[in-house]
Write a protein that holds these residues in place. Structure first.
Motif, PDB file in Angstrom:
ATOM      1  N   PHE A   1       0.837  -1.203   0.000  1.00 23.38           N
ATOM      2  CA  PHE A   1       0.000   0.000   0.000  1.00 23.38           C
ATOM      3  C   PHE A   1       0.871   1.252   0.000  1.00 23.38           C
ATOM      4  CE2 PHE A   1      -2.850   3.057   2.144  1.00 23.38           C
ATOM      5  CZ  PHE A   1      -4.012   2.893   1.397  1.00 23.38           C
ATOM      6  N   ILE A   2       1.795   1.288   0.948  1.00 23.64           N
ATOM      7  CA  ILE A   2       2.659   2.457   1.097  1.00 23.64           C
ATOM      8  C   ILE A   2       3.558   2.628  -0.133  1.00 23.64           C
ATOM      9  CG2 ILE A   2       4.565   3.399   2.448  1.00 23.64           C
ATOM     10  CD1 ILE A   2       3.198   1.783   4.853  1.00 23.64           C
ATOM     11  N   ALA A   3       4.090   1.505  -0.620  1.00 28.01           N
ATOM     12  CA  ALA A   3       5.000   1.578  -1.758  1.00 28.01           C
ATOM     13  C   ALA A   3       4.287   2.128  -2.995  1.00 28.01           C
ATOM     14  CB  ALA A   3       5.579   0.196  -2.054  1.00 28.01           C
ATOM     15  N   TYR A   4       3.013   1.794  -3.144  1.00 33.31           N
ATOM     16  CA  TYR A   4       2.271   2.324  -4.304  1.00 33.31           C
ATOM     17  C   TYR A   4       2.256   3.849  -4.255  1.00 33.31           C
ATOM     18  CZ  TYR A   4      -1.347   3.206  -7.739  1.00 33.31           C
ATOM     19  OH  TYR A   4      -2.030   3.679  -8.831  1.00 33.31           O
ATOM     20  N   GLY A   5       2.029   4.406  -3.082  1.00 32.03           N
ATOM     21  CA  GLY A   5       2.051   5.857  -2.933  1.00 32.03           C
ATOM     22  C   GLY A   5       3.400   6.440  -3.317  1.00 32.03           C
ATOM     23  N   PHE A   6       4.473   5.821  -2.819  1.00 32.41           N
ATOM     24  CA  PHE A   6       5.815   6.351  -3.098  1.00 32.41           C
ATOM     25  C   PHE A   6       6.189   6.180  -4.570  1.00 32.41           C
ATOM     26  CE2 PHE A   6       6.972   5.899   1.573  1.00 32.41           C
ATOM     27  CZ  PHE A   6       7.209   7.250   1.745  1.00 32.41           C
ATOM     28  N   ALA A   7       5.778   5.077  -5.172  1.00 29.58           N
ATOM     29  CA  ALA A   7       6.254   4.770  -6.521  1.00 29.58           C
ATOM     30  C   ALA A   7       5.415   5.451  -7.605  1.00 29.58           C
ATOM     31  CB  ALA A   7       6.272   3.255  -6.740  1.00 29.58           C
ATOM     32  N   GLN A   8       4.109   5.572  -7.384  1.00 29.33           N
ATOM     33  CA  GLN A   8       3.245   5.976  -8.493  1.00 29.33           C
ATOM     34  C   GLN A   8       2.599   7.349  -8.328  1.00 29.33           C
ATOM     35  OE1 GLN A   8       2.940   4.579 -11.330  1.00 29.33           O
ATOM     36  NE2 GLN A   8       4.121   2.713 -10.927  1.00 29.33           N
TER      37      GLN A   8
ATOM     38  N   GLY B   1       6.751  16.408  -0.200  1.00 28.26           N
ATOM     39  CA  GLY B   1       7.444  15.713   0.887  1.00 28.26           C
ATOM     40  C   GLY B   1       7.782  14.280   0.557  1.00 28.26           C
ATOM     41  N   ARG B   2       7.466  13.863  -0.685  1.00 30.62           N
ATOM     42  CA  ARG B   2       7.660  12.454  -1.029  1.00 30.62           C
ATOM     43  C   ARG B   2       9.128  12.018  -0.890  1.00 30.62           C
ATOM     44  NH1 ARG B   2       7.979   9.478  -6.368  1.00 30.62           N
ATOM     45  NH2 ARG B   2       8.808  11.476  -7.044  1.00 30.62           N
ATOM     46  N   ARG B   3      10.044  12.839  -1.461  1.00 30.36           N
ATOM     47  CA  ARG B   3      11.452  12.463  -1.445  1.00 30.36           C
ATOM     48  C   ARG B   3      12.008  12.336  -0.024  1.00 30.36           C
ATOM     49  NH1 ARG B   3      14.687  12.817  -5.913  1.00 30.36           N
ATOM     50  NH2 ARG B   3      13.455  13.206  -7.783  1.00 30.36           N
ATOM     51  N   ILE B   4      11.709  13.354   0.785  1.00 28.54           N
ATOM     52  CA  ILE B   4      12.275  13.360   2.136  1.00 28.54           C
ATOM     53  C   ILE B   4      11.711  12.201   2.956  1.00 28.54           C
ATOM     54  CG2 ILE B   4      10.603  15.111   2.940  1.00 28.54           C
ATOM     55  CD1 ILE B   4      14.163  15.051   4.155  1.00 28.54           C
ATOM     56  N   MET B   5      10.407  11.923   2.746  1.00 26.67           N
ATOM     57  CA  MET B   5       9.822  10.803   3.480  1.00 26.67           C
ATOM     58  C   MET B   5      10.468   9.486   3.068  1.00 26.67           C
ATOM     59  SD  MET B   5       5.763  11.375   3.823  1.00 26.67           S
ATOM     60  CE  MET B   5       5.079  12.997   3.657  1.00 26.67           C
TER      61      MET B   5
ATOM     62  N   LEU C   1      -3.291  14.194  -2.698  1.00 26.09           N
ATOM     63  CA  LEU C   1      -4.111  13.675  -1.604  1.00 26.09           C
ATOM     64  C   LEU C   1      -4.093  12.148  -1.566  1.00 26.09           C
ATOM     65  CD1 LEU C   1      -7.171  16.103  -1.626  1.00 26.09           C
ATOM     66  CD2 LEU C   1      -5.389  15.863   0.118  1.00 26.09           C
ATOM     67  N   TRP C   2      -4.231  11.537  -2.756  1.00 23.71           N
ATOM     68  CA  TRP C   2      -4.142  10.074  -2.818  1.00 23.71           C
ATOM     69  C   TRP C   2      -2.782   9.605  -2.306  1.00 23.71           C
ATOM     70  CZ3 TRP C   2      -7.710   6.635  -2.832  1.00 23.71           C
ATOM     71  CH2 TRP C   2      -8.931   6.848  -3.476  1.00 23.71           C
ATOM     72  N   GLY C   3      -1.737  10.301  -2.765  1.00 23.38           N
ATOM     73  CA  GLY C   3      -0.385   9.920  -2.359  1.00 23.38           C
ATOM     74  C   GLY C   3      -0.238   9.938  -0.849  1.00 23.38           C
ATOM     75  N   LEU C   4      -0.720  11.016  -0.251  1.00 26.06           N
ATOM     76  CA  LEU C   4      -0.598  11.118   1.208  1.00 26.06           C
ATOM     77  C   LEU C   4      -1.441  10.046   1.904  1.00 26.06           C
ATOM     78  CD1 LEU C   4      -0.566  14.985   1.581  1.00 26.06           C
ATOM     79  CD2 LEU C   4       1.278  13.403   2.189  1.00 26.06           C
ATOM     80  N   LEU C   5      -2.616   9.737   1.291  1.00 30.84           N
ATOM     81  CA  LEU C   5      -3.427   8.669   1.865  1.00 30.84           C
ATOM     82  C   LEU C   5      -2.648   7.351   1.853  1.00 30.84           C
ATOM     83  CD1 LEU C   5      -6.336   7.593   2.783  1.00 30.84           C
ATOM     84  CD2 LEU C   5      -6.509   6.827   0.411  1.00 30.84           C
ATOM     85  N   PHE C   6      -1.975   7.066   0.712  1.00 34.96           N
ATOM     86  CA  PHE C   6      -1.251   5.794   0.613  1.00 34.96           C
ATOM     87  C   PHE C   6      -0.082   5.712   1.578  1.00 34.96           C
ATOM     88  CE2 PHE C   6      -3.684   4.910  -3.188  1.00 34.96           C
ATOM     89  CZ  PHE C   6      -3.729   3.523  -3.199  1.00 34.96           C
ATOM     90  N   VAL C   7       0.619   6.820   1.794  1.00 30.24           N
ATOM     91  CA  VAL C   7       1.775   6.719   2.695  1.00 30.24           C
ATOM     92  C   VAL C   7       1.397   6.999   4.148  1.00 30.24           C
ATOM     93  CG1 VAL C   7       3.472   7.218   0.911  1.00 30.24           C
ATOM     94  CG2 VAL C   7       2.583   9.086   2.318  1.00 30.24           C
TER      95      VAL C   7
END
Lengths: 284, 304
Positions: free
Chosen positions: A96-103, A108-112, B19-25
């Motif tokens: 789940f989390i990886a999908y957010g980071f990858a796609q 803040g994506r990079r720093i996270m 928003l989706w991205g933040l939801l996923f992480v």
């Protein structure tokens, strides 16, 4: 002759290498073989340490360890419950989390992502004391929650990393097409991405299983009621007792009980497993 | 569609994606705050306090740190033990792992049998492996000592109870579980282009020169990786030592985390143990930085 057979080099020029490999393999396997044979010795045979093959085979050692003298069946059951729950948590949350980071792109994506990778460097021992205090505050001591709950929140950065690398390799057009068809990201993740990710799911599941099954420090910290013990703690309690000295055959039967599922998983998932470990370099 | 609606559309698309991205992480953010960063900050705070769980933590400044380095002889001992353990274990595991990987790196018949044999011990969970070792090294009922006595007549030491040998017995367990390292080296070896060896052969290089001028330079990134992982692992060692020796005999195997555990959990000196944890982080960071800094002197990244 199949293609792969044709690719073998002739063995004659390598005879020296064969001899060395044969010797090393024998030495490396010896403790495992002795573990198996000792687990089938009767108590008097334990005193004859250099007698390798016991006869008759004392299968009742396993009955004693599992059901009669020691509650190892219970520890096995506990370990299975904890392993299933934390493998489910690790696979679901990491994917789940990886999908957010990858796609998906978000501030803040990079720093996270960097922070996540950095957590791999910090030993558990560093967080051990506050974690213990948190779980104590939650009244989770002597429950399995401390062994399971963290898995559901992406605490194993390496698993997220594995999914992330896999998702990056997926064709973008696949997800674009689904978006145009009106699917939301949750649907894309669950219906399109996950069914295509079986190889990584297998790798992460195997590694997560091995990790949960082998974990010693968390149960040592959070469990003190022996009814709740998972196998590592069960085994530890067995050897820290007073009657170990002459009962090595029973201790070895218990050890085999703990190792067998891992070896079974290893054999079934060998290809994925070896590849996953090779990619990671991190044990468990 | 004119320009302004287009940009508004991409804006809302971007917002939606964010928003989706933040939801996923978000599960990770929660986990990071509650299970990683939060505890680490709390640990840093506790390291400046005296805390026995029963009474609230009291601020004592640098006292814990002073005590660690000035009056706690056991702590200094544990630092030395950890250093000694790492300095013996890491090079040994790297050398053995690389040697094994080179041995199994060939398309020869039965090679998969040898690969599995050498890899299998590293699949054994550490607790189980430690218990197995405990028996194997037992002087009377184990396998090793009776065998040595029978064959050579020499009566070997009680490895785990002998201050001169205990730490090395634990290292031996690590070497037995070298399979993971071996597999990483194997993967590295298989990425070396074949034509490099062919070129070296044409230039008249024998096997030793090929190893010296092709294999070793091409393997430096993998060696570097295993070196860092190995150091981090050595500084976190716990289960094997806890089960095999509990830090004894004569504190000769009192490895860092075992001592930390003893102070924190057995003596319930949470503040003091937290100071040890802080030093552990610093030590790992410093060592990793040191290895990274020296790496450009010996790690070759150029692929020919």
């Amino acid at each position: 002759m199949t293609a792969s057979e044709a690719a073998y080099e002739p063995w004659r020029p390598h005879i020296g290498r064969y001899i060395v490999l044969f010797g090393l393999s024998a030495i490396w396997l010896l403790p495992v073989v002795l573990l198996g044979t000792t687990s089938l010795k009767t108590q008097p045979q334990v005193y004859d340490a250099t007698r390798i093959f016991p006869w008759p085979l004392a299968w009742e050692n396993y009955k004693l360890v599992l059901f009669e003298s020691f509650p190892f069946a219970r520890f096995v059951f506990n370990s299975i419950v904890v392993a299933i729950a934390s493998v489910a948590g690790d696979v679901l949350s990491s994917a789940f989390i990886a999908y957010g980071f990858a796609q998906l792109r978000f501030p803040g994506r990079r720093i996270m992502f960097l922070l996540m990778i950095a957590t791999m460097m910090f030993p558990f021992a560093v967080r051990m004391i506050p974690l213990f205090l948190i779980f104590k505050e939650l009244d989770w001591i002597n429950t399995w929650y401390p062994l399971i709950a963290p898995s559901f929140f992406g605490t194993h950065a390496f698993f997220i990393f594995l999914f992330h690398q896999f998702f990056l390799g997926m064709p973008k057009s696949l997800m674009e097409a689904a978006r145009i068809d009106g699917a939301n990201e949750l649907q894309i993740w669950w219906r399109i991405v996950m069914p295509l990710s079986k190889p990584v799911v297998a790798v992460v599941a195997v590694l997560a299983f091995e990790q949960s099954w082998s974990d010693f420090m968390s149960p040592l910290l959070y469990l003190n009621d022996s009814k709740m013990y998972t196998l590592p703690m069960g085994l530890y309690s067995l050897i820290s007792g007073d009657d170990v000295a002459s009962n090595w055959h029973l201790v070895m039967a218990a050890t085999v009980t703990m190792i067998l599922p891992v070896v079974a998983v290893f054999i079934v998932a060998q290809r994925y497993f070896v590849r996953g470990v090779t990619a990671s370099g991190i044990k468990g | 569609m004119n320009a302004s609606t287009h940009s508004r559309l991409t804006m809302t698309n971007r917002r939606r994606e964010a928003l989706w991205g933040l939801l996923f992480v978000s599960p990770w953010i929660f986990g990071f705050v509650v299970f990683s960063a939060g505890p680490m900050i709390a640990s840093l705070y506790l390291s400046f306090t005296e805390y026995n769980v029963v009474q609230a933590p009291t601020w004592i400044g640098w006292e814990n740190y002073e005590r660690l380095f000035t009056s706690d002889r056991l702590y200094i001992k544990s630092l030395w033990v950890t250093l000694e353990y790492s300095m013996v274990r890491v090079p040994l595991v790297i050398v053995v792992g690389l040697a094994f990987a080179m041995l199994i790196n060939a398309r020869l018949r039965f090679m998969s049998v040898f690969r599995v044999s050498l890899y299998l011990p590293s699949v054994v969970p550490l607790v189980a492996a430690s218990v197995l070792w405990l028996w194997f090294l037992n002087p009377q009922l184990g396998f090793l000592n009776p065998l040595i006595r029978e064959v050579t007549g020499w009566s070997p030491p009680n490895w785990l109870r002998d201050p001169d040998f205990a730490l090395y017995a634990i290292v031996a367990l690590s070497v037995w579980q070298v399979g993971h390292t071996m597999m990483i080296f194997l993967a590295g070896l298989q990425e070396i282009p074949r034509d490099l060896y062919e070129a070296a052969e044409i230039d008249g290089c024998g096997p030793i020169q090929r190893m010296r001028h092709v294999t070793l330079p091409m393997m430096t990134p993998t060696i570097y990786f295993n070196l860092i992982i190995g150091v981090i692992q050595s500084f976190q060692a716990f289960a094997a030592v806890f089960i095999l020796t509990r830090g004894g005999p004569a504190n000769e195997t009192l490895i860092y985390v075992v001592y930390l555990y003893r102070r924190g959990v057995e003596y319930i000196e949470m503040g003091y143990a937290s100071a040890m944890a802080a030093i552990l982080v610093l030590a790992i960071l410093a060592l990793t930085a040191l290895i990274m800094k020296t790496s450009d002197k010996w790690v070759t990244y150029d692929r020919v």
